[in-house]
Design a protein around this motif. Structure first.
Motif, mmCIF file in Angstrom:
data_model
loop_
_atom_site.group_PDB
_atom_site.id
_atom_site.type_symbol
_atom_site.label_atom_id
_atom_site.label_comp_id
_atom_site.label_asym_id
_atom_site.label_seq_id
_atom_site.Cartn_x
_atom_site.Cartn_y
_atom_site.Cartn_z
ATOM 1 N N ASN A 37 38.549 77.810 12.570
ATOM 2 C CA ASN A 37 39.081 78.651 11.493
ATOM 3 C C ASN A 37 40.245 79.473 12.029
ATOM 4 O OD1 ASN A 37 38.010 80.907 12.849
ATOM 5 N ND2 ASN A 37 36.272 81.121 11.446
ATOM 6 N N GLN A 38 40.846 80.295 11.199
ATOM 7 C CA GLN A 38 42.026 81.052 11.596
ATOM 8 C C GLN A 38 41.744 82.061 12.702
ATOM 9 O OE1 GLN A 38 43.614 82.593 7.915
ATOM 10 N NE2 GLN A 38 44.765 80.717 7.539
ATOM 11 N N SER A 39 40.480 82.417 12.895
ATOM 12 C CA SER A 39 40.102 83.339 13.969
ATOM 13 C C SER A 39 39.813 82.607 15.277
ATOM 14 C CB SER A 39 38.865 84.145 13.566
ATOM 15 O OG SER A 39 39.126 84.881 12.400
ATOM 16 N N GLY A 40 39.912 81.285 15.246
ATOM 17 C CA GLY A 40 39.638 80.492 16.444
ATOM 18 C C GLY A 40 38.173 80.154 16.635
ATOM 19 N N LYS A 41 37.363 80.390 15.619
ATOM 20 C CA LYS A 41 35.936 80.072 15.678
ATOM 21 C C LYS A 41 35.716 78.652 15.153
ATOM 22 C CE LYS A 41 31.424 81.457 14.077
ATOM 23 N NZ LYS A 41 30.755 81.732 12.819
ATOM 24 N N GLU A 42 34.902 77.901 15.860
ATOM 25 C CA GLU A 42 34.610 76.531 15.444
ATOM 26 C C GLU A 42 33.713 76.524 14.204
ATOM 27 O OE1 GLU A 42 31.764 73.471 17.478
ATOM 28 O OE2 GLU A 42 33.681 73.505 18.560
ATOM 29 N N VAL A 43 34.149 75.792 13.170
ATOM 30 C CA VAL A 43 33.345 75.670 11.950
ATOM 31 C C VAL A 43 32.729 74.278 11.812
ATOM 32 C CG1 VAL A 43 34.527 77.506 10.691
ATOM 33 C CG2 VAL A 43 35.382 75.165 10.523
ATOM 34 N N CYS A 44 33.230 73.321 12.607
ATOM 35 C CA CYS A 44 32.674 71.961 12.578
ATOM 36 C C CYS A 44 32.991 71.284 13.905
ATOM 37 C CB CYS A 44 33.281 71.168 11.428
ATOM 38 S SG CYS A 44 32.610 69.499 11.240
ATOM 39 N N TRP A 45 32.089 70.427 14.365
ATOM 40 C CA TRP A 45 32.283 69.696 15.607
ATOM 41 C C TRP A 45 32.005 68.218 15.377
ATOM 42 C CZ3 TRP A 45 34.488 69.624 20.078
ATOM 43 C CH2 TRP A 45 34.053 68.741 21.062
ATOM 44 N N TYR A 46 32.957 67.396 15.792
ATOM 45 C CA TYR A 46 32.785 65.944 15.748
ATOM 46 C C TYR A 46 32.717 65.466 17.198
ATOM 47 C CZ TYR A 46 34.660 66.362 10.983
ATOM 48 O OH TYR A 46 34.895 66.697 9.678
ATOM 49 N N PRO A 47 31.575 64.976 17.655
ATOM 50 C CA PRO A 47 31.465 64.543 19.053
ATOM 51 C C PRO A 47 32.271 63.290 19.380
ATOM 52 C CG PRO A 47 29.439 64.062 17.863
ATOM 53 C CD PRO A 47 30.319 64.835 16.938
ATOM 54 N N ASP A 48 32.548 62.483 18.357
ATOM 55 C CA ASP A 48 33.267 61.230 18.570
ATOM 56 C C ASP A 48 34.154 60.954 17.360
ATOM 57 O OD1 ASP A 48 34.094 58.587 18.951
ATOM 58 O OD2 ASP A 48 32.146 57.938 19.700
ATOM 59 N N VAL A 49 35.424 60.685 17.604
ATOM 60 C CA VAL A 49 36.373 60.425 16.526
ATOM 61 C C VAL A 49 35.929 59.239 15.675
ATOM 62 C CG1 VAL A 49 38.769 59.768 16.037
ATOM 63 C CG2 VAL A 49 38.283 61.501 17.752
ATOM 64 N N ALA A 50 35.256 58.273 16.288
ATOM 65 C CA ALA A 50 34.809 57.078 15.559
ATOM 66 C C ALA A 50 33.785 57.413 14.469
ATOM 67 C CB ALA A 50 34.220 56.064 16.532
ATOM 68 N N LEU A 51 33.155 58.580 14.552
ATOM 69 C CA LEU A 51 32.143 58.968 13.576
ATOM 70 C C LEU A 51 32.709 59.738 12.379
ATOM 71 C CD1 LEU A 51 29.401 60.173 16.088
ATOM 72 C CD2 LEU A 51 29.588 57.935 14.974
ATOM 73 N N ILE A 52 33.993 60.034 12.412
ATOM 74 C CA ILE A 52 34.608 60.816 11.344
ATOM 75 C C ILE A 52 34.958 59.893 10.174
ATOM 76 C CG2 ILE A 52 36.534 62.332 10.724
ATOM 77 C CD1 ILE A 52 36.766 63.064 13.694
ATOM 78 N N PRO A 53 34.544 60.255 8.955
ATOM 79 C CA PRO A 53 34.903 59.441 7.783
ATOM 80 C C PRO A 53 36.425 59.287 7.684
ATOM 81 C CG PRO A 53 33.275 61.108 7.197
ATOM 82 C CD PRO A 53 33.724 61.409 8.596
ATOM 83 N N GLN A 54 36.885 58.135 7.236
ATOM 84 C CA GLN A 54 38.313 57.808 7.237
ATOM 85 C C GLN A 54 39.178 58.840 6.526
ATOM 86 O OE1 GLN A 54 39.852 55.376 9.080
ATOM 87 N NE2 GLN A 54 41.644 56.530 8.470
ATOM 88 N N ALA A 55 38.744 59.336 5.383
ATOM 89 C CA ALA A 55 39.550 60.314 4.632
ATOM 90 C C ALA A 55 39.760 61.589 5.456
ATOM 91 C CB ALA A 55 38.881 60.644 3.308
ATOM 92 N N GLU A 56 38.699 62.064 6.106
ATOM 93 C CA GLU A 56 38.804 63.254 6.950
ATOM 94 C C GLU A 56 39.631 62.956 8.196
ATOM 95 O OE1 GLU A 56 35.146 65.306 7.834
ATOM 96 O OE2 GLU A 56 34.428 65.042 5.781
ATOM 97 N N LEU A 57 39.431 61.783 8.783
ATOM 98 C CA LEU A 57 40.163 61.405 9.985
ATOM 99 C C LEU A 57 41.664 61.370 9.729
ATOM 100 C CD1 LEU A 57 40.127 60.545 12.940
ATOM 101 C CD2 LEU A 57 39.755 58.188 12.173
ATOM 102 N N THR A 58 42.058 60.870 8.575
ATOM 103 C CA THR A 58 43.479 60.834 8.224
ATOM 104 C C THR A 58 44.065 62.242 8.195
ATOM 105 O OG1 THR A 58 43.195 58.793 6.968
ATOM 106 C CG2 THR A 58 45.147 60.124 6.454
#
Length: 155
Positions: free
Chosen positions: A47-68
């Protein structure tokens, strides 16, 4: 990946992360955990404060729309030309001017000191020019003979 969240762009082109509770986090940005040594492993949404709001351990697991969306944002944020060839150095003392060829075309950089050439992992080097711009040599052993000879004078 978790379907309880969503990543989208708002009307101003900013990334918006909507978490499982429906809370909207405006102006989020992706950050690679290991951008040089393992760019396909670990991407955090901050987020804008530098706090992590989501973590993806592997790029291959990210849905295509989000990955784009993530890849578009990373391309705009990450600028690290790759040095393919060193054609000339002004002097073997520092500071020195280097003429180089990168994956983005030929350019000239000023190396302030030998300490600005850092080994990242194995034969991967990161070179910071006098303006703070970072240049990458993916594998110094794969450079041509002239480039290796010039580089060896500084390491």
């Amino acid at each position: 990946m978790n379907k309880s969240h969503q990543l989208e762009r708002d009307s101003l082109g900013r990334l918006v992360f909507i978490d499982a509770k429906g809370e909207r986090h405006l102006g989020v940005y992706p950050v690679r955990a290991f951008p040089i040594t393992a760019p396909r492993t670990g991407v955090g949404i901050m987020n804008q404060s530098g706090k992590e709001v989501c973590w993806y351990p592997d790029v291959a697991l990210i849905p295509q729309a989000e990955l784009t969306l993530i890849e578009e944002e990373l391309a705009a944020r990450e600028f690290m030309p790759v040095i393919e060839r060193i054609t000339k150095v002004s002097t073997f003392a520092t500071p020195s001017i280097w003429d180089i060829e990168t994956d983005r075309g030929p350019t000239r950089i000023r190396l302030k000191g030998e300490e600005h050439i850092r080994r990242i992992a194995g034969n991967t080097l990161l070179i910071a020019d006098a303006n703070g711009l970072q240049f990458l040599i993916k594998d110094s052993t794969q450079l041509d003979k002239v480039s290796k000879k010039l580089l060896d004078r500084f390491r």
